[in-house]
Scaffold this motif. Structure first.
Motif, PDB file in Angstrom:
ATOM      1  N   THR A  10       0.777  -1.291  -0.011  1.00  0.00           N
ATOM      2  CA  THR A  10      -0.210   0.028  -0.042  1.00  0.00           C
ATOM      3  C   THR A  10       0.780   1.424   0.027  1.00  0.00           C
ATOM      4  N   ARG A  11       2.101   1.233   0.176  1.00  0.00           N
ATOM      5  CA  ARG A  11       3.178   2.068   0.152  1.00  0.00           C
ATOM      6  C   ARG A  11       3.933   2.161  -1.191  1.00  0.00           C
ATOM      7  N   MET A  12       3.463   1.292  -2.140  1.00  0.00           N
ATOM      8  CA  MET A  12       4.272   1.358  -3.596  1.00  0.00           C
ATOM      9  C   MET A  12       3.410   2.127  -4.301  1.00  0.00           C
ATOM     10  N   PHE A  13       4.246   2.764  -5.230  1.00  0.00           N
ATOM     11  CA  PHE A  13       3.420   3.507  -6.329  1.00  0.00           C
ATOM     12  C   PHE A  13       4.037   3.566  -7.463  1.00  0.00           C
ATOM     13  N   ALA A  14       3.344   3.699  -8.756  1.00  0.00           N
ATOM     14  CA  ALA A  14       3.665   3.810  -9.922  1.00  0.00           C
ATOM     15  C   ALA A  14       4.272   5.151 -10.194  1.00  0.00           C
ATOM     16  N   ALA A  15       4.870   5.604 -11.183  1.00  0.00           N
ATOM     17  CA  ALA A  15       5.425   6.796 -11.587  1.00  0.00           C
ATOM     18  C   ALA A  15       4.362   8.007 -11.479  1.00  0.00           C
ATOM     19  N   ARG A  76       8.759  -1.455 -18.335  1.00  0.00           N
ATOM     20  CA  ARG A  76       7.710  -2.098 -19.453  1.00  0.00           C
ATOM     21  C   ARG A  76       6.348  -1.959 -18.963  1.00  0.00           C
ATOM     22  N   GLY A  77       6.108  -2.221 -17.544  1.00  0.00           N
ATOM     23  CA  GLY A  77       4.776  -2.014 -17.088  1.00  0.00           C
ATOM     24  C   GLY A  77       4.241  -0.504 -17.210  1.00  0.00           C
ATOM     25  N   ALA A  78       5.183   0.317 -17.068  1.00  0.00           N
ATOM     26  CA  ALA A  78       4.692   1.715 -17.343  1.00  0.00           C
ATOM     27  C   ALA A  78       4.081   1.987 -18.701  1.00  0.00           C
ATOM     28  N   HIS A  79       5.031   1.432 -19.553  1.00  0.00           N
ATOM     29  CA  HIS A  79       4.827   1.548 -21.006  1.00  0.00           C
ATOM     30  C   HIS A  79       3.622   0.717 -21.634  1.00  0.00           C
ATOM     31  N   LEU A  80       3.161  -0.535 -21.000  1.00  0.00           N
ATOM     32  CA  LEU A  80       1.899  -1.068 -21.247  1.00  0.00           C
ATOM     33  C   LEU A  80       0.806  -0.272 -20.820  1.00  0.00           C
ATOM     34  N   ARG A  81       0.965   0.510 -19.527  1.00  0.00           N
ATOM     35  CA  ARG A  81      -0.188   0.959 -18.892  1.00  0.00           C
ATOM     36  C   ARG A  81      -0.641   2.257 -19.812  1.00  0.00           C
ATOM     37  N   GLN A  82       0.520   2.754 -20.397  1.00  0.00           N
ATOM     38  CA  GLN A  82       0.306   3.995 -21.230  1.00  0.00           C
ATOM     39  C   GLN A  82      -0.122   3.716 -22.585  1.00  0.00           C
ATOM     40  N   THR A  83       0.244   2.588 -23.347  1.00  0.00           N
ATOM     41  CA  THR A  83      -0.084   2.233 -24.574  1.00  0.00           C
ATOM     42  C   THR A  83      -1.189   1.348 -24.797  1.00  0.00           C
ATOM     43  N   LEU A 221       2.543 -13.846 -21.323  1.00  0.00           N
ATOM     44  CA  LEU A 221       1.796 -13.258 -22.225  1.00  0.00           C
ATOM     45  C   LEU A 221       1.481 -11.679 -21.720  1.00  0.00           C
ATOM     46  N   ILE A 222       1.165 -11.590 -20.400  1.00  0.00           N
ATOM     47  CA  ILE A 222       0.827 -10.508 -19.858  1.00  0.00           C
ATOM     48  C   ILE A 222       1.739  -9.538 -19.839  1.00  0.00           C
ATOM     49  N   ASP A 223       3.060  -9.655 -19.918  1.00  0.00           N
ATOM     50  CA  ASP A 223       4.232  -9.052 -20.046  1.00  0.00           C
ATOM     51  C   ASP A 223       4.397  -8.250 -21.345  1.00  0.00           C
ATOM     52  N   GLN A 224       3.753  -8.875 -22.444  1.00  0.00           N
ATOM     53  CA  GLN A 224       4.031  -8.546 -23.935  1.00  0.00           C
ATOM     54  C   GLN A 224       3.274  -7.322 -24.332  1.00  0.00           C
ATOM     55  N   PRO A 225       3.791  -6.678 -25.337  1.00  0.00           N
ATOM     56  CA  PRO A 225       2.938  -5.407 -25.835  1.00  0.00           C
ATOM     57  C   PRO A 225       1.987  -6.134 -26.932  1.00  0.00           C
ATOM     58  N   ILE A 226       0.632  -6.206 -26.452  1.00  0.00           N
ATOM     59  CA  ILE A 226      -0.464  -7.066 -27.071  1.00  0.00           C
ATOM     60  C   ILE A 226      -0.828  -6.292 -28.518  1.00  0.00           C
ATOM     61  N   ARG A 227      -0.841  -5.198 -28.440  1.00  0.00           N
ATOM     62  CA  ARG A 227      -0.999  -4.421 -29.783  1.00  0.00           C
ATOM     63  C   ARG A 227       0.083  -4.740 -30.848  1.00  0.00           C
ATOM     64  N   GLN A 228       1.165  -4.828 -30.481  1.00  0.00           N
ATOM     65  CA  GLN A 228       2.282  -4.974 -31.447  1.00  0.00           C
ATOM     66  C   GLN A 228       2.379  -6.392 -31.816  1.00  0.00           C
ATOM     67  N   LEU A 229       1.999  -7.410 -30.929  1.00  0.00           N
ATOM     68  CA  LEU A 229       1.963  -8.960 -31.283  1.00  0.00           C
ATOM     69  C   LEU A 229       0.563  -9.065 -32.235  1.00  0.00           C
ATOM     70  N   LEU A 230      -0.340  -8.274 -32.099  1.00  0.00           N
ATOM     71  CA  LEU A 230      -1.626  -8.507 -33.039  1.00  0.00           C
ATOM     72  C   LEU A 230      -1.073  -8.178 -34.430  1.00  0.00           C
ATOM     73  N   GLU A 231      -0.206  -7.528 -34.690  1.00  0.00           N
ATOM     74  CA  GLU A 231       0.161  -6.927 -36.158  1.00  0.00           C
ATOM     75  C   GLU A 231       1.012  -7.926 -36.707  1.00  0.00           C
ATOM     76  N   ARG A 232       1.692  -8.895 -35.790  1.00  0.00           N
ATOM     77  CA  ARG A 232       2.704  -9.836 -36.710  1.00  0.00           C
ATOM     78  C   ARG A 232       2.346 -11.049 -36.952  1.00  0.00           C
ATOM     79  N   PRO A 233       2.620 -11.810 -37.839  1.00  0.00           N
ATOM     80  CA  PRO A 233       2.258 -13.078 -38.419  1.00  0.00           C
ATOM     81  C   PRO A 233       2.253 -14.245 -37.097  1.00  0.00           C
ATOM     82  N   LEU A 234       1.074 -14.976 -37.209  1.00  0.00           N
ATOM     83  CA  LEU A 234       0.795 -15.725 -35.961  1.00  0.00           C
ATOM     84  C   LEU A 234       1.827 -16.636 -35.838  1.00  0.00           C
TER      85      LEU A 234
END
Length: 281
Positions: A10-15, A76-83, A221-234
């Motif tokens: 409860t005393r830990m915060f994101a940027a 990485r988490g901060a970037h995922l939350r932003q994008t 998978l939760i750590d991955q940039p989903i939007r970018q993965l979606l654009e790539r060949p399966l």
């Protein structure tokens, strides 16, 4: 994890100032009997997704908060939350996803969801039906992201929405993010399948153990940039995430079909028909 140990989160915060664990979030309680009752509900209706969420809530993972902190407080988490602040909005915009090249993960995802009549928003609604309170913390973000990527697991792994496919996806998920809820549904569900279809050469337990191993060997998978993965060949995404084709799961389907059993309707198989007590279990 004790309440005193939880207090440090409860005393830990994101940027951006978002707290990791909201002080009003109640401590997760271990309730195995509630989990078993909901598993019995799930056996009767595998589409009752709310029962799945209640099972997970009843068997909380001791490692959840450290996992949330490791991702959500990282760059990485901060970037995922932003994008990717809201995955359902991305995943349900099929018009945009269809603009990616043919053969992409996005096309495969749309094909799967449309064929099954599913939406990411629908999974959110099922989660809400379970009655879990919401809090403005990083735990909420992590739980939601885990939920919203579930159907993508089906696409990436090749496991269908048949009874065995669902158990395999859950054990693959346990390999990525261990929780007793995944173990209960996955292995107890496999045992129930074996009860329903006794006389078969299908390697049911081999299939779920294979799924468990694959999940452990793949990056989360939760750590991955989903939007970018979606654009790539399966197939490129599967290779990058070290997800091979499910050999034993496919062998189960081949065996059942050869034995005159529909993998997507095991209750109507010849073995289940001879065991009416299973239908009322």
């Amino acid at each position: 994890m004790t309440q005193n140990a939880d207090r440090q989160y409860t005393r830990m915060f994101a940027a951006d100032g978002t707290v990791l664990l909201h002080p009003d979030r109640p401590q997760a309680k271990y309730r195995p009997l509630r989990a078993v009752r909901n598993f019995q509900i799930l056996v009767r209706d595998k589409e009752d997704t709310a029962a799945v969420f209640r099972i997970f809530e009843s068997l909380p993972s001791k490692d959840l908060l450290p996992r949330v902190a490791a991702l959500a407080l990282s760059e990485r988490g901060a970037h995922l939350r932003q994008t990717e602040p809201c995955l359902p909005e991305i995943l349900d915009d099929h018009a945009a996803l269809r603009r990616t090249p043919k053969g992409s993960l996005a096309h495969a995802y749309c094909d799967f969801m449309e064929a099954e009549g599913l939406t990411a928003a629908g999974l959110v609604a099922e989660s809400d039906r379970a009655g879990r309170p919401r809090f403005p913390d990083l735990v909420e973000w992590y739980i939601n992201r885990s939920r919203d990527t579930h159907d993508m697991f089906h696409v990436l792994t090749g496991y269908g929405r048949d009874a065995l496919g669902e158990q395999c996806v859950l054990l693959f998920t346990h390999g990525q993010a261990p929780s007793q809820g995944h173990l209960l549904i996955g292995y107890a569900g496999a045992a129930n399948i074996k009860k329903m279809v006794k006389r078969t050469n299908a390697p049911v337990f081999g299939a779920v153990r294979e799924a468990h191993r694959i999940g452990k060997g793949a990056p989360p998978l939760i750590d991955q940039p989903i939007r970018q993965l979606l654009e790539r060949p399966l197939e490129d995404v599967r290779a990058a995430l070290r997800i091979p084709h499910p050999v034993l799961y496919r062998e189960c389907h081949r065996a059942w079909q050869a034995e005159g059993i529909d993998p997507y309707d095991l209750l109507s198989s010849r073995d289940a028909a001879e065991q009416p007590e299973l239908l009322a279990a």
